[in-house]
Design an enzyme around this catalytic site. Structure first.
Site, PDB file in Angstrom:
ATOM      1  N   HIS A 193      -2.512   1.445   6.964  1.00  0.00           N
ATOM      2  CA  HIS A 193      -2.935   1.374   5.471  1.00  0.00           C
ATOM      3  C   HIS A 193      -3.022   2.744   4.935  1.00  0.00           C
ATOM      4  CE1 HIS A 193      -4.170  -1.140   2.169  1.00  0.00           C
ATOM      5  NE2 HIS A 193      -5.157   0.035   1.727  1.00  0.00           N
TER       6      HIS A 193
ATOM      7  N   CYS B  65       0.831  -1.092  -0.060  1.00  0.00           N
ATOM      8  CA  CYS B  65       0.061  -0.111   0.204  1.00  0.00           C
ATOM      9  C   CYS B  65       0.888   1.425   0.110  1.00  0.00           C
ATOM     10  CB  CYS B  65      -1.005  -0.203   1.261  1.00  0.00           C
ATOM     11  SG  CYS B  65      -0.162   0.029   2.847  1.00  0.00           S
TER      12      CYS B  65
ATOM     13  N   HIS C 178      -5.810   1.512  -4.239  1.00  0.00           N
ATOM     14  CA  HIS C 178      -4.968   1.340  -3.233  1.00  0.00           C
ATOM     15  C   HIS C 178      -4.398  -0.212  -3.758  1.00  0.00           C
ATOM     16  CE1 HIS C 178      -7.721  -1.230  -0.334  1.00  0.00           C
ATOM     17  NE2 HIS C 178      -8.365  -1.251  -1.849  1.00  0.00           N
TER      18      HIS C 178
END
Length: 359
Positions: A322, A274, A334
Protein backbone atom coordinates in the site's frame (compact mmCIF):
# COMPACT_ATOMS: atom_id res chain seq x y z
CA UNK A 1 2.92 -10.19 -40.07
CA UNK A 2 0.69 -11.46 -37.35
CA UNK A 3 2.10 -13.51 -34.52
CA UNK A 4 -0.19 -16.31 -33.45
CA UNK A 5 -0.12 -17.76 -29.98
CA UNK A 6 -1.53 -21.27 -29.74
CA UNK A 7 -3.36 -22.35 -26.63
CA UNK A 8 -3.86 -25.99 -25.67
CA UNK A 9 -6.73 -27.01 -23.45
CA UNK A 10 -7.44 -30.32 -21.81
CA UNK A 11 -10.89 -31.46 -20.81
CA UNK A 12 -10.92 -31.63 -17.04
CA UNK A 13 -13.16 -34.00 -15.11
CA UNK A 14 -15.00 -32.32 -12.28
CA UNK A 15 -13.97 -33.95 -8.99
CA UNK A 16 -17.61 -34.38 -7.93
CA UNK A 17 -18.96 -35.55 -11.30
CA UNK A 18 -20.42 -39.11 -11.22
CA UNK A 19 -18.17 -41.82 -12.62
CA UNK A 20 -19.79 -44.32 -15.00
CA UNK A 21 -19.46 -47.93 -13.76
CA UNK A 22 -20.01 -50.81 -16.15
CA UNK A 23 -20.71 -54.46 -15.44
CA UNK A 24 -21.85 -55.96 -12.15
CA UNK A 25 -21.07 -55.13 -8.58
CA UNK A 26 -17.57 -56.56 -8.41
CA UNK A 27 -15.58 -56.01 -5.18
CA UNK A 28 -13.51 -53.37 -6.95
CA UNK A 29 -16.62 -51.51 -8.04
CA UNK A 30 -18.12 -51.68 -4.55
CA UNK A 31 -14.84 -50.39 -3.11
CA UNK A 32 -14.84 -47.49 -5.57
CA UNK A 33 -18.45 -46.64 -4.70
CA UNK A 34 -17.70 -46.78 -0.98
CA UNK A 35 -14.65 -44.53 -1.42
CA UNK A 36 -16.70 -42.09 -3.47
CA UNK A 37 -19.44 -42.03 -0.83
CA UNK A 38 -16.93 -41.36 1.95
CA UNK A 39 -15.29 -38.63 -0.12
CA UNK A 40 -18.61 -36.88 -0.70
CA UNK A 41 -19.50 -37.21 2.97
CA UNK A 42 -16.14 -35.69 3.88
CA UNK A 43 -16.68 -32.87 1.42
CA UNK A 44 -20.07 -32.15 2.95
CA UNK A 45 -18.49 -32.06 6.42
CA UNK A 46 -15.83 -29.63 5.25
CA UNK A 47 -18.49 -27.47 3.61
CA UNK A 48 -20.43 -27.34 6.84
CA UNK A 49 -17.42 -26.26 8.87
CA UNK A 50 -16.56 -23.74 6.16
CA UNK A 51 -19.86 -22.04 6.84
CA UNK A 52 -21.67 -22.77 3.59
CA UNK A 53 -23.55 -25.87 4.73
CA UNK A 54 -24.86 -24.46 8.02
CA UNK A 55 -25.29 -21.14 9.73
CA UNK A 56 -21.98 -19.28 9.97
CA UNK A 57 -20.69 -18.67 13.49
CA UNK A 58 -21.46 -15.28 14.97
CA UNK A 59 -18.56 -12.83 14.90
CA UNK A 60 -18.18 -9.67 16.89
CA UNK A 61 -17.88 -6.42 14.92
CA UNK A 62 -14.21 -6.28 15.93
CA UNK A 63 -13.61 -9.77 14.55
CA UNK A 64 -15.39 -8.87 11.33
CA UNK A 65 -13.27 -5.75 11.00
CA UNK A 66 -10.04 -7.70 11.56
CA UNK A 67 -10.96 -10.29 8.95
CA UNK A 68 -12.09 -7.66 6.46
CA UNK A 69 -8.84 -5.72 6.87
CA UNK A 70 -6.87 -8.92 6.28
CA UNK A 71 -8.86 -9.66 3.14
CA UNK A 72 -8.39 -6.10 1.87
CA UNK A 73 -4.65 -6.36 2.41
CA UNK A 74 -4.51 -9.70 0.59
CA UNK A 75 -6.57 -8.23 -2.24
CA UNK A 76 -4.21 -5.27 -2.39
CA UNK A 77 -1.20 -7.57 -2.75
CA UNK A 78 -2.95 -9.30 -5.65
CA UNK A 79 -3.92 -5.91 -7.10
CA UNK A 80 -0.30 -4.78 -7.23
CA UNK A 81 0.68 -8.04 -8.90
CA UNK A 82 -2.16 -7.47 -11.37
CA UNK A 83 -0.95 -3.93 -12.04
CA UNK A 84 2.59 -5.15 -12.66
CA UNK A 85 1.44 -7.90 -15.00
CA UNK A 86 -0.80 -5.47 -16.88
CA UNK A 87 2.09 -3.05 -17.30
CA UNK A 88 4.21 -5.85 -18.75
CA UNK A 89 1.41 -7.09 -21.00
CA UNK A 90 0.76 -3.58 -22.33
CA UNK A 91 4.47 -3.10 -23.03
CA UNK A 92 4.66 -6.47 -24.80
CA UNK A 93 1.56 -5.67 -26.84
CA UNK A 94 3.03 -2.33 -27.92
CA UNK A 95 6.36 -3.95 -28.78
CA UNK A 96 4.61 -6.66 -30.79
CA UNK A 97 2.74 -4.04 -32.81
CA UNK A 98 5.98 -2.22 -33.56
CA UNK A 99 7.68 -5.46 -34.61
CA UNK A 100 4.77 -6.34 -36.89
CA UNK A 101 4.96 -2.90 -38.51
CA UNK A 102 8.73 -3.24 -38.92
CA UNK A 103 8.37 -6.69 -40.46
CA UNK A 104 5.81 -5.33 -42.93
CA UNK A 105 8.15 -2.47 -43.94
CA UNK A 106 11.08 -4.81 -44.41
CA UNK A 107 8.95 -7.26 -46.36
CA UNK A 108 7.99 -4.52 -48.82
CA UNK A 109 11.67 -3.69 -49.31
CA UNK A 110 12.46 -7.38 -49.73
CA UNK A 111 9.78 -7.76 -52.40
CA UNK A 112 11.17 -4.74 -54.22
CA UNK A 113 14.68 -6.20 -54.11
CA UNK A 114 13.38 -9.56 -55.30
CA UNK A 115 11.62 -7.90 -58.24
CA UNK A 116 14.89 -6.25 -59.20
CA UNK A 117 16.73 -9.56 -59.03
CA UNK A 118 14.02 -11.16 -61.13
CA UNK A 119 14.42 -8.57 -63.88
CA UNK A 120 18.17 -9.04 -63.82
CA UNK A 121 17.91 -12.82 -63.85
CA UNK A 122 15.40 -12.82 -66.70
CA UNK A 123 17.82 -10.86 -68.88
CA UNK A 124 20.61 -13.31 -68.15
CA UNK A 125 18.35 -16.27 -68.81
CA UNK A 126 17.31 -14.93 -72.20
CA UNK A 127 20.97 -14.53 -73.15
CA UNK A 128 21.57 -18.20 -72.37
CA UNK A 129 23.31 -17.91 -69.01
CA UNK A 130 22.14 -19.41 -65.72
CA UNK A 131 22.97 -16.66 -63.29
CA UNK A 132 23.28 -17.29 -59.54
CA UNK A 133 20.36 -14.93 -59.03
CA UNK A 134 18.17 -17.34 -60.98
CA UNK A 135 19.13 -20.15 -58.64
CA UNK A 136 18.47 -17.83 -55.75
CA UNK A 137 14.92 -17.12 -56.86
CA UNK A 138 14.22 -20.75 -57.69
CA UNK A 139 15.78 -22.19 -54.54
CA UNK A 140 13.40 -23.88 -52.09
CA UNK A 141 15.42 -22.34 -49.24
CA UNK A 142 16.90 -18.97 -50.38
CA UNK A 143 18.74 -18.46 -47.11
CA UNK A 144 20.64 -21.75 -47.40
CA UNK A 145 21.58 -20.88 -50.95
CA UNK A 146 22.76 -17.44 -49.87
CA UNK A 147 24.96 -19.01 -47.21
CA UNK A 148 27.16 -20.43 -49.98
CA UNK A 149 30.34 -18.38 -50.07
CA UNK A 150 30.77 -18.68 -53.86
CA UNK A 151 27.56 -16.95 -54.90
CA UNK A 152 29.04 -13.45 -54.88
CA UNK A 153 32.27 -14.57 -56.54
CA UNK A 154 30.34 -16.00 -59.48
CA UNK A 155 28.34 -12.83 -60.06
CA UNK A 156 29.32 -9.48 -61.42
CA UNK A 157 29.77 -6.46 -59.12
CA UNK A 158 26.29 -5.02 -59.71
CA UNK A 159 24.69 -8.44 -59.35
CA UNK A 160 26.76 -9.15 -56.24
CA UNK A 161 25.51 -6.00 -54.54
CA UNK A 162 21.92 -6.84 -55.46
CA UNK A 163 22.18 -10.39 -54.13
CA UNK A 164 23.94 -9.22 -50.95
CA UNK A 165 21.20 -6.64 -50.34
CA UNK A 166 18.55 -9.31 -50.79
CA UNK A 167 20.38 -11.57 -48.34
CA UNK A 168 20.57 -8.85 -45.70
CA UNK A 169 16.88 -8.03 -46.00
CA UNK A 170 15.88 -11.68 -45.84
CA UNK A 171 17.97 -12.22 -42.72
CA UNK A 172 16.67 -9.08 -41.02
CA UNK A 173 13.05 -10.08 -41.61
CA UNK A 174 13.65 -13.45 -40.04
CA UNK A 175 15.21 -11.80 -37.01
CA UNK A 176 12.23 -9.46 -36.61
CA UNK A 177 9.79 -12.34 -36.92
CA UNK A 178 11.67 -14.36 -34.30
CA UNK A 179 11.57 -11.39 -31.91
CA UNK A 180 7.85 -10.99 -32.59
CA UNK A 181 7.21 -14.65 -31.76
CA UNK A 182 9.14 -14.33 -28.49
CA UNK A 183 7.22 -11.17 -27.62
CA UNK A 184 3.90 -12.85 -28.38
CA UNK A 185 4.81 -15.71 -26.05
CA UNK A 186 5.78 -13.25 -23.32
CA UNK A 187 2.51 -11.40 -23.77
CA UNK A 188 0.56 -14.65 -23.47
CA UNK A 189 2.35 -15.47 -20.21
CA UNK A 190 1.63 -12.06 -18.69
CA UNK A 191 -2.00 -12.20 -19.76
CA UNK A 192 -2.31 -15.58 -18.02
CA UNK A 193 -0.86 -13.98 -14.89
CA UNK A 194 -3.35 -11.12 -15.27
CA UNK A 195 -6.24 -13.56 -15.24
CA UNK A 196 -4.90 -15.34 -12.17
CA UNK A 197 -4.43 -12.14 -10.16
CA UNK A 198 -7.81 -10.80 -11.26
CA UNK A 199 -9.54 -13.92 -9.93
CA UNK A 200 -7.68 -13.59 -6.62
CA UNK A 201 -8.65 -9.94 -6.20
CA UNK A 202 -12.31 -10.55 -6.95
CA UNK A 203 -12.53 -13.50 -4.57
CA UNK A 204 -10.91 -11.60 -1.71
CA UNK A 205 -13.15 -8.58 -2.19
CA UNK A 206 -16.29 -10.73 -2.45
CA UNK A 207 -15.37 -12.44 0.81
CA UNK A 208 -14.85 -9.07 2.49
CA UNK A 209 -18.22 -7.82 1.26
CA UNK A 210 -20.00 -10.91 2.59
CA UNK A 211 -18.45 -10.29 6.01
CA UNK A 212 -19.45 -6.64 5.96
CA UNK A 213 -23.03 -7.66 5.21
CA UNK A 214 -23.17 -9.10 8.73
CA UNK A 215 -22.76 -5.62 10.21
CA UNK A 216 -25.42 -3.05 10.73
CA UNK A 217 -25.23 0.23 8.85
CA UNK A 218 -24.19 1.99 12.03
CA UNK A 219 -21.34 -0.46 12.58
CA UNK A 220 -20.14 -0.05 8.99
CA UNK A 221 -20.16 3.74 9.31
CA UNK A 222 -18.19 3.49 12.53
CA UNK A 223 -15.57 1.40 10.76
CA UNK A 224 -15.38 3.93 7.92
CA UNK A 225 -14.96 6.85 10.32
CA UNK A 226 -12.01 5.12 11.96
CA UNK A 227 -10.20 4.93 8.63
CA UNK A 228 -10.05 8.68 8.06
CA UNK A 229 -12.02 11.46 6.47
CA UNK A 230 -12.52 13.00 3.09
CA UNK A 231 -11.92 16.58 4.21
CA UNK A 232 -9.20 18.51 5.97
CA UNK A 233 -7.42 21.82 5.78
CA UNK A 234 -6.91 23.36 2.38
CA UNK A 235 -4.43 21.74 0.08
CA UNK A 236 -2.79 25.11 -0.45
CA UNK A 237 -1.23 25.00 3.01
CA UNK A 238 0.16 21.49 2.48
CA UNK A 239 1.44 22.37 -0.99
CA UNK A 240 3.19 25.44 0.38
CA UNK A 241 5.19 23.19 2.72
CA UNK A 242 6.34 20.88 -0.08
CA UNK A 243 10.10 20.79 -0.70
CA UNK A 244 9.83 21.76 -4.39
CA UNK A 245 7.26 22.89 -6.99
CA UNK A 246 6.81 19.38 -8.42
CA UNK A 247 5.96 17.95 -5.02
CA UNK A 248 3.59 20.88 -4.43
CA UNK A 249 1.79 20.07 -7.68
CA UNK A 250 1.50 16.41 -6.68
CA UNK A 251 -0.05 17.41 -3.35
CA UNK A 252 -2.52 19.76 -5.03
CA UNK A 253 -3.57 17.02 -7.41
CA UNK A 254 -4.12 14.56 -4.56
CA UNK A 255 -6.44 17.04 -2.86
CA UNK A 256 -8.56 17.28 -6.01
CA UNK A 257 -8.96 13.49 -5.93
CA UNK A 258 -10.52 13.46 -2.45
CA UNK A 259 -13.88 11.68 -2.46
CA UNK A 260 -13.32 9.81 -5.73
CA UNK A 261 -13.95 6.07 -5.54
CA UNK A 262 -11.41 3.32 -5.11
CA UNK A 263 -11.39 0.91 -8.04
CA UNK A 264 -8.62 -1.66 -8.16
CA UNK A 265 -6.48 -1.28 -11.25
CA UNK A 266 -7.64 2.31 -11.85
CA UNK A 267 -5.31 5.24 -12.49
CA UNK A 268 -7.82 8.09 -12.72
CA UNK A 269 -9.12 10.57 -13.32
CA UNK A 270 -12.51 9.30 -12.10
CA UNK A 271 -11.26 6.48 -9.83
CA UNK A 272 -8.00 5.16 -8.40
CA UNK A 273 -6.30 2.37 -6.58
CA UNK A 274 -3.52 3.30 -4.15
CA UNK A 275 -0.55 3.28 -6.54
CA UNK A 276 -2.71 4.62 -9.36
CA UNK A 277 -3.41 7.72 -7.25
CA UNK A 278 0.24 8.39 -6.40
CA UNK A 279 1.27 7.79 -10.00
CA UNK A 280 -1.33 10.26 -11.28
CA UNK A 281 -0.45 12.85 -8.62
CA UNK A 282 3.24 12.87 -9.49
CA UNK A 283 2.45 12.78 -13.19
CA UNK A 284 0.73 16.12 -12.60
CA UNK A 285 4.02 17.30 -11.13
CA UNK A 286 5.93 16.24 -14.24
CA UNK A 287 7.39 13.00 -12.84
CA UNK A 288 6.58 9.59 -14.34
CA UNK A 289 6.37 6.95 -11.63
CA UNK A 290 6.20 3.21 -12.30
CA UNK A 291 2.85 1.53 -11.79
CA UNK A 292 3.16 -0.63 -8.67
CA UNK A 293 4.00 -0.07 -5.01
CA UNK A 294 6.92 -2.48 -5.38
CA UNK A 295 8.52 -0.30 -8.04
CA UNK A 296 7.44 3.12 -6.76
CA UNK A 297 9.35 2.60 -3.51
CA UNK A 298 12.55 2.54 -5.58
CA UNK A 299 11.68 5.75 -7.45
CA UNK A 300 13.56 8.75 -6.11
CA UNK A 301 15.49 8.94 -2.85
CA UNK A 302 14.60 7.21 0.41
CA UNK A 303 13.39 9.45 3.23
CA UNK A 304 13.45 8.75 6.95
CA UNK A 305 10.08 8.93 8.65
CA UNK A 306 11.26 11.84 10.80
CA UNK A 307 12.12 13.81 7.64
CA UNK A 308 8.85 13.40 5.76
CA UNK A 309 7.60 16.35 3.73
CA UNK A 310 4.40 16.93 1.70
CA UNK A 311 4.54 15.01 -1.57
CA UNK A 312 6.61 12.11 -0.26
CA UNK A 313 5.35 8.61 -0.95
CA UNK A 314 4.68 6.58 2.19
CA UNK A 315 4.51 2.79 2.02
CA UNK A 316 2.90 0.25 4.32
CA UNK A 317 2.80 -3.42 5.27
CA UNK A 318 5.62 -5.91 5.18
CA UNK A 319 4.99 -6.68 1.52
CA UNK A 320 4.97 -3.00 0.45
CA UNK A 321 1.39 -3.48 -0.72
CA UNK A 322 0.00 0.00 0.00
CA UNK A 323 1.10 3.57 -0.72
CA UNK A 324 -0.18 7.05 0.08
CA UNK A 325 0.91 10.64 -0.54
CA UNK A 326 2.13 12.44 2.57
CA UNK A 327 0.59 15.88 3.19
CA UNK A 328 2.17 16.81 6.53
CA UNK A 329 1.11 16.65 10.19
CA UNK A 330 1.39 12.85 10.20
CA UNK A 331 -1.30 12.47 7.53
CA UNK A 332 -1.58 11.25 3.98
CA UNK A 333 -4.04 11.15 1.11
CA UNK A 334 -4.62 7.62 -0.15
CA UNK A 335 -7.07 5.34 -1.91
CA UNK A 336 -7.85 2.78 0.82
CA UNK A 337 -9.99 -0.04 -0.62
CA UNK A 338 -13.36 -0.68 -2.33
CA UNK A 339 -16.16 1.18 -0.61
CA UNK A 340 -13.75 3.74 0.86
CA UNK A 341 -13.13 6.74 -1.41
CA UNK A 342 -9.87 8.67 -1.64
CA UNK A 343 -9.43 10.25 1.76
CA UNK A 344 -7.10 11.73 4.35
CA UNK A 345 -5.85 9.36 7.05
CA UNK A 346 -3.08 9.20 9.65
CA UNK A 347 0.00 7.32 8.48
CA UNK A 348 0.17 5.42 11.75
CA UNK A 349 -3.05 3.50 11.07
CA UNK A 350 -1.05 0.90 9.10
CA UNK A 351 2.39 -0.70 9.58
CA UNK A 352 4.85 1.83 8.13
CA UNK A 353 7.34 0.26 5.69
CA UNK A 354 9.26 3.21 4.24
CA UNK A 355 9.11 6.43 2.27
CA UNK A 356 10.63 7.91 -0.85
CA UNK A 357 10.83 11.37 -2.45
CA UNK A 358 10.42 11.20 -6.24
CA UNK A 359 11.92 14.66 -6.83
Amino acid sequence: MTATVASHRRTRHHPLAPLALTGGTAPGARTARTAATLALAGAATVTAFDGTGQAAPELTPAQVQDRVETLYQEAEVATQKYNGAKEQADAAREELGELQDEAARRTRKLNSAKAGLGTMAAGQYRSGGVDPTVRLLLAADPQRYLDGATVLERAGSHQANAVAGYARRLGSIRQVRERAEETAERMADTEAALKKHRVTVVRKLDSAERLLDRLTEEQRQRMASEEGSGADTSGEEAAAQAPNPRAAQAVSYAYTALGKPYVWGATGPSAYDCSGLTQAAWQAGGISLPRTTYTQINAGSRVDRSQLAPGDLVFFNSGISHVGLYIGDGKMIHAPHPGAPVRIAPIDQMPFAGATRPA
